[in-house]
Write an enzyme that holds these catalytic residues in place. Structure first.
Site, PDB file in Angstrom:
ATOM      1  N   LYS A 200      26.966  68.288  35.376  1.00 55.60           N
ATOM      2  CA  LYS A 200      25.841  67.643  36.005  1.00 55.60           C
ATOM      3  C   LYS A 200      24.818  67.303  34.873  1.00 55.60           C
ATOM      4  O   LYS A 200      24.186  66.457  34.796  1.00 55.60           O
ATOM      5  CB  LYS A 200      25.375  68.455  37.099  1.00 55.60           C
TER       6      LYS A 200
ATOM      7  N   ASP B 204      21.297  68.062  47.094  1.00 54.58           N
ATOM      8  CA  ASP B 204      22.540  68.077  47.708  1.00 54.58           C
ATOM      9  C   ASP B 204      22.979  67.550  49.064  1.00 54.58           C
ATOM     10  O   ASP B 204      24.079  67.374  49.464  1.00 54.58           O
ATOM     11  CB  ASP B 204      23.176  69.571  47.602  1.00 54.58           C
TER      12      ASP B 204
ATOM     13  N   GLN C 244      23.769  75.951  42.790  1.00 55.34           N
ATOM     14  CA  GLN C 244      25.343  75.670  42.629  1.00 55.34           C
ATOM     15  C   GLN C 244      25.856  76.680  43.517  1.00 55.34           C
ATOM     16  O   GLN C 244      25.666  77.968  43.269  1.00 55.34           O
ATOM     17  CB  GLN C 244      25.720  75.838  41.342  1.00 55.34           C
TER      18      GLN C 244
END
Ligand code: NDP
Length: 284
Positions: A52, A119, A96
């Site tokens: 990322k 997200d 994460q």
């Protein structure tokens, strides 16, 4: 032989477009920013976080990776998220997953302000998807749809089968396929005779986390098969689809690695740019 749904090519195309959009935003005085929080030392998570960061570099997005020890408390994690909620350099926050044992993922995700939810996992954004309202979409299902569109796979009126019903992949993938006017069936671990269902699919999206679950005899000739699964076997990555037996049957097939995983990262960048654009519009 199936046509390859090549994540390398499609994600590269997407990243190039995003790079241009980032520059346009910078010209307006807005630098898109992503904060990634990694708790603990899970090696797969470390790889994802690194990828990322690389995509941010490639597109010109400002990125900040915050690595916390596995012993971090829920209160410490939530305090950090709240600070990032108020941080003007940050448009998108990503925690994460999975979090180490003892930390509550749902509570952590709920702390992220929906306008900074990179997200698309916050209940507000999940609700917006459910209601067909604008909002941030989860990156993996968004990447699946982008891939199918770029490959020219018709979804309208087709039968799509999604194997898996998780909140981050299966359910949102089904909702997005529905949005594209597919007729959608969701299969899961209690589904009886999976092959009977998957053989009816014009579009088959597999997100079960079970290596080689889908074999050639379970696929309708000419179907578009998207393999979301990422399984590590003896240090090598493989999907949920048995590529060798499905390749001669399917019309389109995504590989692992080199498929949906790359699209997921590209769609994260896309989400951050959209969040930054919303900030730029507020500023104007
Ligand atoms: P989960 O474990 O949360 O969900 C798996 C789903 O698959 C569940 O709904 C489960 O059913 C279903 N399932 C399990 N076994 C079977 C079976 N034998 N037949 C039918 N359904 C089954 O996983 P995720 O959704 O988070 O991830 C799925 C896979 O995708 C994993 O391999 C993961 O690593 C990968 N992944 C890849 C990403 C990418 O960028 N490419 C991003 C995110 C995930 P039930 O609900 O009944 O338990």
């Amino acid at each position: 032989m199936a046509q390859l749904l090549d994540g390398r090519v499609y994600s590269e195309e997407a990243l190039q477009e995003i790079k241009v959009q980032v520059q346009e935003l910078k010209n307006q005085g807005v630098t898109p920013g992503l904060a990634v929080i990694l708790v603990g030392e899970d090696p797969a998570s470390q790889t994802y976080v690194r990828n990322k960061g690389k995509a941010c570099e490639k597109t010109g997005i400002y990125s900040r990776t915050i690595i916390l020890p596995a012993q971090t408390t829920q209160a410490e994690l939530e305090k950090l998220i709240r600070e990032l909620n108020d941080d003007k350099q940050i448009d998108g926050i990503l925690v994460q997953l999975p979090l180490p044992d003892g930390l509550d993922e749902a509570r952590a995700l709920a702390c992220i302000r929906p306008e900074k939810d990179a997200d698309g996992f916050h209940a507000v954004n999940a609700g917006n998807l459910m209601l067909g309202q604008p909002g941030t979409l989860p990156c993996t299902p968004k990447g699946v749809i982008r891939m199918l569109k770029l490959a020219g796979v018709e979804m309208d009126g087709k039968h799509a089968v999604v194997v898996g019903r998780s909140n981050i992949v299966g359910k949102p993938a089904a909702l997005l396929l529905l949005r594209e006017n597919a007729t959608v069936t969701i299969a899961h671990s209690h589904t009886k005779d999976l092959g009977d269902i998957t053989r009816q699919a014009d579009i088959l999206v597999v997100a079960a986390g079970k290596p080689g679950l889908i074999t050639g005899d379970m696929v309708k000739p000419g179907a578009a098969v998207v393999d979301v699964g990422i399984n590590r076997i003896n240090g090598r990555l493989s999907g949920d689809v048995d590529f060798t037996s499905v390749d001669p049957v399917a019309g389109w097939l995504s590989p692992v690695p080199g498929g949906v995983g790359l699209m997921t990262v590209a769609m994260l960048m896309d989400n951050v740019v959209a969040l930054a654009r919303a900030r730029a519009e507020k500023k104007a």
